[in-house]
Design a protein around this motif. Structure first.
Motif, PDB file in Angstrom:
ATOM      1  N   GLN A   2      -8.096 133.861  44.258  1.00  0.00           N
ATOM      2  CA  GLN A   2      -7.560 135.053  44.683  1.00  0.00           C
ATOM      3  C   GLN A   2      -7.348 135.171  46.077  1.00  0.00           C
ATOM      4  O   GLN A   2      -6.250 135.654  46.878  1.00  0.00           O
ATOM      5  CB  GLN A   2      -7.925 136.402  43.943  1.00  0.00           C
ATOM      6  CG  GLN A   2      -8.117 136.428  42.488  1.00  0.00           C
ATOM      7  CD  GLN A   2      -6.615 136.581  41.899  1.00  0.00           C
ATOM      8  OE1 GLN A   2      -5.823 137.265  42.933  1.00  0.00           O
ATOM      9  NE2 GLN A   2      -6.485 136.013  41.072  1.00  0.00           N
ATOM     10  N   VAL A   3      -8.542 134.845  46.811  1.00  0.00           N
ATOM     11  CA  VAL A   3      -8.795 135.043  48.242  1.00  0.00           C
ATOM     12  C   VAL A   3      -7.793 134.045  48.864  1.00  0.00           C
ATOM     13  O   VAL A   3      -6.913 134.419  49.916  1.00  0.00           O
ATOM     14  CB  VAL A   3     -10.242 134.729  48.676  1.00  0.00           C
ATOM     15  CG1 VAL A   3     -10.110 134.431  50.152  1.00  0.00           C
ATOM     16  CG2 VAL A   3     -10.929 135.883  48.189  1.00  0.00           C
ATOM     17  N   LEU A   4      -7.819 132.744  48.435  1.00  0.00           N
ATOM     18  CA  LEU A   4      -6.710 131.799  49.011  1.00  0.00           C
ATOM     19  C   LEU A   4      -5.431 131.989  48.681  1.00  0.00           C
ATOM     20  O   LEU A   4      -4.559 131.681  49.700  1.00  0.00           O
ATOM     21  CB  LEU A   4      -7.113 130.285  48.518  1.00  0.00           C
ATOM     22  CG  LEU A   4      -8.561 129.841  48.895  1.00  0.00           C
ATOM     23  CD1 LEU A   4      -8.723 128.369  47.976  1.00  0.00           C
ATOM     24  CD2 LEU A   4      -8.970 129.491  50.270  1.00  0.00           C
TER      25      LEU A   4
ATOM     26  N   PRO B  61      -5.825 120.451  49.962  1.00  0.00           N
ATOM     27  CA  PRO B  61      -7.039 120.451  49.410  1.00  0.00           C
ATOM     28  C   PRO B  61      -7.290 122.232  49.037  1.00  0.00           C
ATOM     29  O   PRO B  61      -7.823 122.627  48.006  1.00  0.00           O
ATOM     30  CB  PRO B  61      -7.973 120.367  50.682  1.00  0.00           C
ATOM     31  CG  PRO B  61      -7.217 119.374  51.363  1.00  0.00           C
ATOM     32  CD  PRO B  61      -5.573 119.762  51.172  1.00  0.00           C
ATOM     33  N   LEU B  62      -6.738 123.041  49.762  1.00  0.00           N
ATOM     34  CA  LEU B  62      -6.934 124.383  49.566  1.00  0.00           C
ATOM     35  C   LEU B  62      -6.152 124.789  48.211  1.00  0.00           C
ATOM     36  O   LEU B  62      -6.867 125.585  47.449  1.00  0.00           O
ATOM     37  CB  LEU B  62      -6.200 125.414  50.669  1.00  0.00           C
ATOM     38  CG  LEU B  62      -6.854 125.033  51.964  1.00  0.00           C
ATOM     39  CD1 LEU B  62      -6.220 126.001  53.007  1.00  0.00           C
ATOM     40  CD2 LEU B  62      -8.424 125.622  52.044  1.00  0.00           C
ATOM     41  N   GLY B  63      -5.073 124.152  47.790  1.00  0.00           N
ATOM     42  CA  GLY B  63      -4.405 124.428  46.575  1.00  0.00           C
ATOM     43  C   GLY B  63      -5.167 123.669  45.404  1.00  0.00           C
ATOM     44  O   GLY B  63      -5.390 124.546  44.424  1.00  0.00           O
ATOM     45  N   ALA B  64      -5.794 122.824  45.639  1.00  0.00           N
ATOM     46  CA  ALA B  64      -6.295 121.931  44.411  1.00  0.00           C
ATOM     47  C   ALA B  64      -7.678 122.801  44.109  1.00  0.00           C
ATOM     48  O   ALA B  64      -8.034 123.060  42.965  1.00  0.00           O
ATOM     49  CB  ALA B  64      -6.790 120.475  44.910  1.00  0.00           C
ATOM     50  N   VAL B  65      -8.392 123.357  45.246  1.00  0.00           N
ATOM     51  CA  VAL B  65      -9.702 123.848  45.015  1.00  0.00           C
ATOM     52  C   VAL B  65      -9.482 125.229  44.483  1.00  0.00           C
ATOM     53  O   VAL B  65     -10.033 125.686  43.421  1.00  0.00           O
ATOM     54  CB  VAL B  65     -10.560 124.181  46.333  1.00  0.00           C
ATOM     55  CG1 VAL B  65     -11.500 125.140  46.086  1.00  0.00           C
ATOM     56  CG2 VAL B  65     -10.902 123.024  46.743  1.00  0.00           C
ATOM     57  N   ALA B  66      -8.278 126.101  44.881  1.00  0.00           N
ATOM     58  CA  ALA B  66      -7.923 127.239  44.164  1.00  0.00           C
ATOM     59  C   ALA B  66      -7.618 127.220  42.892  1.00  0.00           C
ATOM     60  O   ALA B  66      -7.929 128.025  41.890  1.00  0.00           O
ATOM     61  CB  ALA B  66      -6.769 127.995  45.156  1.00  0.00           C
ATOM     62  N   GLY B  67      -6.689 126.246  42.699  1.00  0.00           N
ATOM     63  CA  GLY B  67      -6.230 126.013  40.996  1.00  0.00           C
ATOM     64  C   GLY B  67      -7.360 125.484  40.383  1.00  0.00           C
ATOM     65  O   GLY B  67      -7.272 125.943  39.023  1.00  0.00           O
ATOM     66  N   TYR B  68      -8.216 124.845  40.799  1.00  0.00           N
ATOM     67  CA  TYR B  68      -9.263 124.401  39.593  1.00  0.00           C
ATOM     68  C   TYR B  68     -10.262 125.204  39.568  1.00  0.00           C
ATOM     69  O   TYR B  68     -11.039 125.345  38.455  1.00  0.00           O
ATOM     70  CB  TYR B  68      -9.999 123.071  40.309  1.00  0.00           C
ATOM     71  CG  TYR B  68     -10.863 122.128  39.552  1.00  0.00           C
ATOM     72  CD1 TYR B  68     -10.647 121.692  38.297  1.00  0.00           C
ATOM     73  CD2 TYR B  68     -12.187 122.681  39.614  1.00  0.00           C
ATOM     74  CE1 TYR B  68     -11.716 121.271  37.406  1.00  0.00           C
ATOM     75  CE2 TYR B  68     -13.200 121.725  39.110  1.00  0.00           C
ATOM     76  CZ  TYR B  68     -12.899 121.510  37.886  1.00  0.00           C
ATOM     77  OH  TYR B  68     -13.834 120.671  37.178  1.00  0.00           O
TER      78      TYR B  68
ATOM     79  N   GLY C 235     -10.235 128.663  40.299  1.00  0.00           N
ATOM     80  CA  GLY C 235     -10.080 129.868  39.923  1.00  0.00           C
ATOM     81  C   GLY C 235     -10.814 131.086  40.356  1.00  0.00           C
ATOM     82  O   GLY C 235     -11.501 130.841  41.567  1.00  0.00           O
ATOM     83  N   GLY C 236     -10.876 132.302  39.667  1.00  0.00           N
ATOM     84  CA  GLY C 236     -11.601 133.320  39.912  1.00  0.00           C
ATOM     85  C   GLY C 236     -11.442 133.918  41.345  1.00  0.00           C
ATOM     86  O   GLY C 236     -10.060 133.910  41.610  1.00  0.00           O
ATOM     87  N   TRP C 237     -12.363 134.474  41.896  1.00  0.00           N
ATOM     88  CA  TRP C 237     -12.065 135.092  43.175  1.00  0.00           C
ATOM     89  C   TRP C 237     -11.865 133.984  44.429  1.00  0.00           C
ATOM     90  O   TRP C 237     -11.139 134.845  45.220  1.00  0.00           O
ATOM     91  CB  TRP C 237     -13.497 135.756  43.667  1.00  0.00           C
ATOM     92  CG  TRP C 237     -14.668 134.930  43.877  1.00  0.00           C
ATOM     93  CD1 TRP C 237     -15.509 134.558  43.026  1.00  0.00           C
ATOM     94  CD2 TRP C 237     -14.881 134.161  45.138  1.00  0.00           C
ATOM     95  NE1 TRP C 237     -16.409 133.461  43.660  1.00  0.00           N
ATOM     96  CE2 TRP C 237     -16.137 133.385  45.034  1.00  0.00           C
ATOM     97  CE3 TRP C 237     -14.209 134.210  46.363  1.00  0.00           C
ATOM     98  CZ2 TRP C 237     -16.666 132.647  46.019  1.00  0.00           C
ATOM     99  CZ3 TRP C 237     -14.823 133.636  47.583  1.00  0.00           C
ATOM    100  CH2 TRP C 237     -15.973 133.007  47.344  1.00  0.00           C
TER     101      TRP C 237
END
Length: 297
Positions: free
Chosen positions: A128-130, A114-121, A123-125
């Motif tokens: 970067q944080v994740l 879930p963390l990777g999916a949210v970060a990749g979809y 984007g933005g800050w």
């Protein structure tokens, strides 16, 4: 192309996957070997207490009258310093080894995907944080970080599994993040956004669904890697504790007699080797099976 008619990325696998699996197993002997090894380990994990010739000794009961016996027809793998049948302990040890590995990979995937999916979809800050958080975890060798975590929590099989899960989730986060970044600009995802589909529906339906193939391949290989890592922690005293039938612990218990009673360490070590080999071969075969370029071959 609309969101309802778009085909997911993994559809080209083929319309008859079971038949193709059979063809792959017939052509790829290593794939068949890997599957056979995994089936063997699973059978031992499920039916171990009924298969083991001395199940009580497998769980730790001592029999000092038969200590340090070499392999024979009575004890196929010999006995250890306390007279326990090595074969029984290897068989009984399959269940905790496989259970802990499956749980570690499952927890790591449930956190990282879930963390990777949210970060990749997104984007933005947020991306970067994740990703900076995952890089902090990846800055340390996984086994070293697991050793530190277990040293803080206390040595046990449960704590070793928890420590390994903490070390493993960043790899799934980065894997899924890369897939999500590649998918978010695909036509079927853009079409879904254009008709007003919210992000919380796009993520599971269009992003996560198309990330299953690389995640499945990675998880299969990781199960074997976790078996090895858990055995390594037990070997240095930070995993399962005596008299648990842990393969890594059994290797450690016999290392002092490796030249006089080689069987004490050799057979548990072979059990780890066979399990890791089986999952690695199966993972490589799954990668080839899910590769669309292999469909017509």
């Amino acid at each position: 192309m609309t969101a309802t008619t778009a085909l997911p990325a993994f559809v080209p696998i083929g319309t008859r996957p079971l038949g193709r699996i059979g063809r792959v197993l017939r052509k790829d002997r290593l794939a068949a070997l890997g599957l056979a090894l995994i089936v063997l380990v699973v059978i031992l994990a499920i039916f171990g207490p009924w298969i083991a010739p001395f199940p009580a000794q497998g769980y730790g009961a001592t029999n000092v009258a038969d200590r340090m016996l070499a392999p024979s027809t009575a004890h196929w793998f010999g006995t250890d310093q306390l007279g326990r049948d090595i074969l029984s302990r290897v068989i009984i040890g399959a269940r905790p080894a496989l259970t802990v590995s499956l749980l570690v990979v499952a927890i790591a995937a449930l956190v990282g995907i879930p963390l990777g999916a949210v970060a990749g979809y997104r984007g933005g800050w947020l991306d970067q944080v994740l990703m900076r958080v995952t890089e902090i975890f990846q800055a340390f060798p996984p086994l070293l970080l697991a050793m530190v975590t277990v040293a803080i929590l206390g040595p046990s099989l449960l704590n070793a599994g928890l420590a390994l899960a903490i070390c493993w989730w960043p790899w799934y986060a980065r894997l899924v993040r890369a897939e999500a970044r590649a998918l978010r600009d695909r036509p079927f995802v853009e079409a879904a956004r254009a008709i007003g589909v919210p992000a919380w529906r796009i993520l599971p339906r269009h992003i996560l669904r198309n990330c299953l193939t690389p995640v499945l391949v990675q998880a299969t290989v990781d199960i074997g890697s976790v078996v090895l890592a858990a055995g390594s922690l037990a070997f240095i005293g930070l995993g399962a504790q005596p008299p648990a039938p842990d393969w890594g612990l059994m290797v450690a218990e016999g290392r002092g007699q490796i030249f006089t009673a080689w069987w004490i360490s050799t057979f548990p070590g072979l059990a780890i080797f066979v399990t890791v080999l089986g999952f690695n071969l199966l993972g490589d075969s799954l990668r080839d099976f899910f590769d669309p370029r292999q469909v017509k071959r």
